[in-house]
Motif scaffolding. Structure first.
Motif, mmCIF file in Angstrom:
data_model
loop_
_atom_site.group_PDB
_atom_site.id
_atom_site.type_symbol
_atom_site.label_atom_id
_atom_site.label_comp_id
_atom_site.label_asym_id
_atom_site.label_seq_id
_atom_site.Cartn_x
_atom_site.Cartn_y
_atom_site.Cartn_z
ATOM 1 N N LYS A 151 1.754 5.727 -7.793
ATOM 2 C CA LYS A 151 2.532 4.665 -7.155
ATOM 3 C C LYS A 151 1.757 4.042 -5.989
ATOM 4 N N ARG A 152 2.147 2.809 -5.664
ATOM 5 C CA ARG A 152 1.527 2.095 -4.549
ATOM 6 C C ARG A 152 2.272 2.409 -3.253
ATOM 7 N N LEU A 153 1.555 2.916 -2.268
ATOM 8 C CA LEU A 153 2.117 3.197 -0.948
ATOM 9 C C LEU A 153 1.638 2.134 0.030
ATOM 10 N N GLY A 154 2.573 1.425 0.643
ATOM 11 C CA GLY A 154 2.247 0.441 1.667
ATOM 12 C C GLY A 154 2.542 1.001 3.040
ATOM 13 N N ILE A 155 1.510 1.203 3.847
ATOM 14 C CA ILE A 155 1.655 1.796 5.174
ATOM 15 C C ILE A 155 1.698 0.677 6.212
ATOM 16 N N LEU A 156 2.754 0.640 6.965
ATOM 17 C CA LEU A 156 2.936 -0.371 8.004
ATOM 18 C C LEU A 156 2.534 0.253 9.340
ATOM 19 N N GLY A 157 1.283 0.005 9.744
ATOM 20 C CA GLY A 157 0.743 0.607 10.963
ATOM 21 C C GLY A 157 -0.257 1.692 10.609
ATOM 22 N N MET A 158 -1.548 1.377 10.702
ATOM 23 C CA MET A 158 -2.586 2.310 10.256
ATOM 24 C C MET A 158 -3.305 2.935 11.455
ATOM 25 N N GLY A 159 -2.493 3.511 12.357
ATOM 26 C CA GLY A 159 -3.063 4.262 13.469
ATOM 27 C C GLY A 159 -3.294 5.705 13.061
ATOM 28 N N ARG A 160 -3.226 6.624 14.023
ATOM 29 C CA ARG A 160 -3.457 8.038 13.734
ATOM 30 C C ARG A 160 -2.513 8.557 12.657
ATOM 31 N N ILE A 161 -1.213 8.280 12.843
ATOM 32 C CA ILE A 161 -0.227 8.823 11.913
ATOM 33 C C ILE A 161 -0.334 8.141 10.558
ATOM 34 N N GLY A 162 -0.501 6.821 10.550
ATOM 35 C CA GLY A 162 -0.644 6.108 9.287
ATOM 36 C C GLY A 162 -1.809 6.635 8.468
ATOM 37 N N MET A 174 -1.498 8.814 -4.940
ATOM 38 C CA MET A 174 -0.952 7.495 -4.647
ATOM 39 C C MET A 174 -2.080 6.510 -4.328
ATOM 40 N N GLN A 175 -1.805 5.235 -4.572
ATOM 41 C CA GLN A 175 -2.728 4.159 -4.204
ATOM 42 C C GLN A 175 -2.377 3.696 -2.791
ATOM 43 N N ILE A 176 -3.374 3.621 -1.918
ATOM 44 C CA ILE A 176 -3.135 3.353 -0.504
ATOM 45 C C ILE A 176 -3.345 1.877 -0.177
ATOM 46 N N HIS A 177 -2.318 1.274 0.417
ATOM 47 C CA HIS A 177 -2.375 -0.099 0.919
ATOM 48 C C HIS A 177 -1.846 -0.077 2.351
ATOM 49 N N TYR A 178 -2.275 -1.048 3.161
ATOM 50 C CA TYR A 178 -1.778 -1.028 4.548
ATOM 51 C C TYR A 178 -1.786 -2.416 5.164
ATOM 52 N N LYS A 182 -5.096 -5.297 12.819
ATOM 53 C CA LYS A 182 -6.458 -5.614 12.382
ATOM 54 C C LYS A 182 -6.915 -4.529 11.410
ATOM 55 N N LYS A 183 -7.936 -4.834 10.658
ATOM 56 C CA LYS A 183 -8.443 -3.882 9.676
ATOM 57 C C LYS A 183 -9.015 -2.657 10.387
ATOM 58 N N VAL A 184 -8.861 -1.485 9.767
ATOM 59 C CA VAL A 184 -9.475 -0.279 10.316
ATOM 60 C C VAL A 184 -10.967 -0.306 9.981
ATOM 61 N N HIS A 185 -11.711 0.625 10.554
ATOM 62 C CA HIS A 185 -13.155 0.683 10.342
ATOM 63 C C HIS A 185 -13.455 0.821 8.845
ATOM 64 N N PRO A 186 -14.489 0.150 8.365
ATOM 65 C CA PRO A 186 -14.838 0.236 6.939
ATOM 66 C C PRO A 186 -15.017 1.661 6.431
ATOM 67 N N ASP A 187 -15.509 2.559 7.293
ATOM 68 C CA ASP A 187 -15.681 3.951 6.869
ATOM 69 C C ASP A 187 -14.334 4.604 6.565
ATOM 70 N N ILE A 188 -13.315 4.268 7.372
ATOM 71 C CA ILE A 188 -11.973 4.822 7.145
ATOM 72 C C ILE A 188 -11.373 4.226 5.879
ATOM 73 N N GLU A 189 -11.556 2.919 5.709
ATOM 74 C CA GLU A 189 -11.065 2.284 4.484
ATOM 75 C C GLU A 189 -11.684 2.924 3.250
ATOM 76 N N ALA A 190 -12.995 3.195 3.329
ATOM 77 C CA ALA A 190 -13.689 3.788 2.184
ATOM 78 C C ALA A 190 -13.201 5.204 1.920
ATOM 79 N N GLU A 191 -13.016 5.976 3.007
ATOM 80 C CA GLU A 191 -12.548 7.364 2.863
ATOM 81 C C GLU A 191 -11.174 7.415 2.212
ATOM 82 N N LEU A 192 -10.301 6.509 2.615
ATOM 83 C CA LEU A 192 -8.918 6.510 2.127
ATOM 84 C C LEU A 192 -8.734 5.644 0.881
ATOM 85 N N GLU A 193 -9.805 4.934 0.495
ATOM 86 C CA GLU A 193 -9.713 3.981 -0.613
ATOM 87 C C GLU A 193 -8.518 3.054 -0.384
#
Length: 328
Positions: A151-162, A174-178, A182-193
């Motif tokens: 399923k697609r998970l949409g996270i509203l707020g991609m701070g520590r908890i997100g 799950m598929q991660i969307h947020y 502003k966009k998080v660091h590319p390394d974090i995006e890559a880690e979390l896909e």
């Protein structure tokens, strides 16, 4: 001659280990019966204390800060969120505000996943059935829920908890969307896909599960309003372990009653403990009493951060978790 010890007023009961350490370090006034202090009681405490240790149940506005005595120099909040404290007015009065960031991250992320599973797998309904003694045995079509894998998970707020929620959700497939300021660091995006959505409208209309993990600020108040809630798919689920004010609770209740949304798992509410009574009646809703950070380990760690902030201030230094108005 020994230095005078700071006078500290604590507004609610804290873990015994934390209170014991506070008594060793400071002149502490504890709230032994753990009652929620009234507005007048809070003002009186602010008049006689060097340091006030409030928590999320204590709303401290500009009028109250203006009545505080000259003695008050630090509000050492027991908790990460400070939207219940007028930080700007405090600073204008020369009163510093500190908090306890990072402590609740893992515990709140755990509870987010727990609520997600509870709603999608109808766990409370099954539990109530068993406790009532109504179970007559397994059947192929009884208590059918939905899997979250894929399923697609949409996270509203991609701070520590997100981000902590995203890591756990990935383990469930799950598929991660947020959506974030502003966009998080590319390394974090890559880690979390993780896929970033600049448009919240577009994201919510495509998700199977929405997880609210952003703070409450003027810009996030009713971010999920009636218009956006109508964009959700009928089979979508909302989970909120952040702040109740981010969702228009009345609009959410109407959508759930009309089955325009499949379900919701809520640990926080728009008006504190005063919950819409119609929301309590719905079988497709799981309600918890703000338990997201309620672990023994987390509460003690939170208290330790408060102690460090006060002790550092007492030693003449800037508290390590100082909150500045631009952060709120």
């Amino acid at each position: 001659m020994p230095a005078l010890r700071l006078s500290v007023v604590v507004t609610r009961r804290l873990p015994e280990a934390v209170e014991t350490r506070m008594k060793e370090l400071f002149d502490v006034e504890l709230n032994h019966d753990d009652h929620k202090m009234s507005r007048d009681e809070l003002v009186d405490a602010m008049k006689r204390a060097d340091v006030l240790v409030p928590c999320v149940t204590d709303r401290i506005d500009a009028t109250m800060v203006a009545q505080a005595g000259e003695k008050l120099k630090l509000i050492a909040n027991y908790g990460a969120g400070v939207d219940h404290i007028d930080v700007s007015s405090s600073r204008q009065r020369g009163v510093l505000v500190s908090n306890t960031p990072g402590v609740v991250t893992e515990d709140t992320a755990d509870m987010t996943i727990a609520l997600m599973l509870a709603v999608t797998r109808r766990i409370p309904e099954g539990l109530a059935h068993m406790q009532a003694g109504d179970w007559e045995g397994w059947a192929p079509t009884s208590f059918l829920g939905h899997r979250i894998g894929g399923k697609r998970l949409g996270i509203l707020g991609m701070g520590r908890i997100g981000q902590a929620v995203a890591r756990r959700a990935r383990a469930f497939g799950m598929q991660i969307h947020y959506h974030n300021r502003k966009k998080v660091h590319p390394d974090i995006e890559a880690e979390l896909e993780a896929t970033y959505w600049d448009s919240l409208d577009q994201m919510v209309s495509r998700m199977d599960v929405i997880s609210v993990n952003c703070p409450h600020t003027p810009s996030t108040f009713h971010l999920l309003n009636a218009r956006r809630l109508k964009m959700l798919k009928p089979e979508a689920v909302i989970v909120n372990t952040s702040r109740g004010e981010v969702i228009d609770e009345n609009a959410l209740t109407r959508a759930l009653r009309a089955r325009e949304i499949a379900g919701a798992g809520l640990d926080v509410f728009e008006h504190g403990h005063e919950i819409n009574p119609r929301l309590r009646e719905l079988p497709n809703v799981v309600l918890l009493p703000h338990m997201g950070s309620a672990t023994v380990e987390g509460r003690i760690e939170m208290g330790e951060k408060v102690l460090v902030n006060i002790k550092t201030f007492a030693d003449g230094h800037r508290p390590p978790d100082l909150v500045v108005p631009s952060m709120t």
